[in-house]
Motif scaffolding. Structure first.
Motif, PDB file in Angstrom:
ATOM      1  N   HIS A   1      47.317  35.759  56.682  1.00 16.23           N
ATOM      2  CA  HIS A   1      47.997  36.828  55.931  1.00 16.23           C
ATOM      3  C   HIS A   1      47.547  38.213  56.385  1.00 16.23           C
ATOM      4  CE1 HIS A   1      44.209  35.903  53.808  1.00 16.23           C
ATOM      5  NE2 HIS A   1      44.128  37.217  53.669  1.00 16.23           N
TER       6      HIS A   1
ATOM      7  N   HIS B   1      46.860  41.887  54.363  1.00 17.49           N
ATOM      8  CA  HIS B   1      46.608  42.239  52.973  1.00 17.49           C
ATOM      9  C   HIS B   1      47.792  43.057  52.448  1.00 17.49           C
ATOM     10  CE1 HIS B   1      42.007  41.555  53.460  1.00 17.49           C
ATOM     11  NE2 HIS B   1      42.669  40.444  53.212  1.00 17.49           N
TER      12      HIS B   1
ATOM     13  N   GLU C   1      38.027  43.071  55.850  1.00 15.10           N
ATOM     14  CA  GLU C   1      37.429  41.865  55.276  1.00 15.10           C
ATOM     15  C   GLU C   1      36.291  41.394  56.168  1.00 15.10           C
ATOM     16  OE1 GLU C   1      40.244  39.083  53.848  1.00 15.10           O
ATOM     17  OE2 GLU C   1      38.775  37.488  53.565  1.00 15.10           O
TER      18      GLU C   1
ATOM     19  N   TYR D   1      34.014  37.979  57.123  1.00 16.16           N
ATOM     20  CA  TYR D   1      33.811  36.533  57.059  1.00 16.16           C
ATOM     21  C   TYR D   1      32.442  36.236  57.655  1.00 16.16           C
ATOM     22  CZ  TYR D   1      38.684  35.135  56.115  1.00 16.16           C
ATOM     23  OH  TYR D   1      39.921  34.920  55.541  1.00 16.16           O
TER      24      TYR D   1
ATOM     25  N   HIS E   1      44.867  37.819  59.509  1.00 18.05           N
ATOM     26  CA  HIS E   1      43.772  36.931  59.885  1.00 18.05           C
ATOM     27  C   HIS E   1      44.044  35.497  59.442  1.00 18.05           C
ATOM     28  CE1 HIS E   1      43.105  39.419  56.359  1.00 18.05           C
ATOM     29  NE2 HIS E   1      42.522  38.390  55.771  1.00 18.05           N
TER      30      HIS E   1
HETATM   31 ZN    ZN Z   1      42.236  38.295  53.724  1.00 15.05          ZN
END
Ligand code: ZN
Ligand code: S6P
Length: 183
Positions: free
Chosen positions: A87, A89, A96, A98, A135
């Motif tokens: 997706h 955002h 983001e 990770y 991502h």
């Molecule tokens: Zn995300």
């Protein structure tokens, strides 16, 4: 709200007793994989779970940080490795992080102009997804790919752009090797 703490299991790569768990099975992944027939076969054979997202939610408002544990199982649809839907955002200018806790995979990203980037995910790797980049995580290993994710709580999810045009790249196993193809 008051400060709080939760305990992650860093060895197993889990968030025990999450307040909320989102589960996506093969049947939730229609339209995502190159081989739609192989996906239908997998659904008919028991519709296995592809991934789970565990959260202890915080208010989805400006200033807060949402965090979760993404747990992506190993497997393939045809020759293509299990992956998340992916997706942008909804509030596109939100980044983001990770942090991979377990397993082996790739983070596939796409900018609004269609530029791709791919980063390896292994235990301890932190992938920074800049603002505006879509991502998707991909499990190229044989055990669950577990990551801790954190992002602005008001970021939201925009699945439509990726559902319509994909990432432009896919990751397959070809002749026993992890292969990235433009398609
Ligand atoms: Zn995300
Ligand atoms: C949220 C963050 C993750 C994903 C999760 C599942 O911004 O990127 O929590 O939601 O990895 O992926 P997807 O594409 O199905 O939401």
């Amino acid at each position: 709200m008051d400060p709080f703490a939760v305990a992650f299991d860093l060895e197993r790569g889990t968030l025990p007793n999450p307040a909320r768990k989102q589960v996506r099975c093969a049947s939730d992944m229609r339209g995502c994989y190159a081989d739609a027939k192989a996906l239908e076969q997998l659904i008919a054979q028991g519709n296995p779970v592809h991934y789970e997202v565990s959260e202890v939610p915080v208010p989805e408002s400006e200033g807060h940080l949402m965090y979760c544990l993404s747990w992506l199982l190993p497997g393939k649809v045809g020759d293509e490795y299990f992956m998340t839907k992916g997706h942008f955002h909804e509030k596109p200018g939100t980044a983001e992080i990770y942090l991979c806790l377990r397993g082996e995979g790739r983070m596939l990203m796409k900018s609004p102009s269609g530029q791709n980037a791919i980063q390896k995910m292994t235990r301890g790797a932190m992938v920074y997804v800049p603002p505006f980049w879509a991502h998707r995580s991909i499990n190229t290993g044989s055990e669950p790919l577990a990551s801790f994710c954190v992002y602005p709580a008001d970021a939201g999810h925009n699945y439509a752009g990726i559902a319509a045009s994909g990432f432009g790249r896919r990751v397959f196993e070809r002749g026993g090797r992890i292969t990235v193809e433009d398609r």
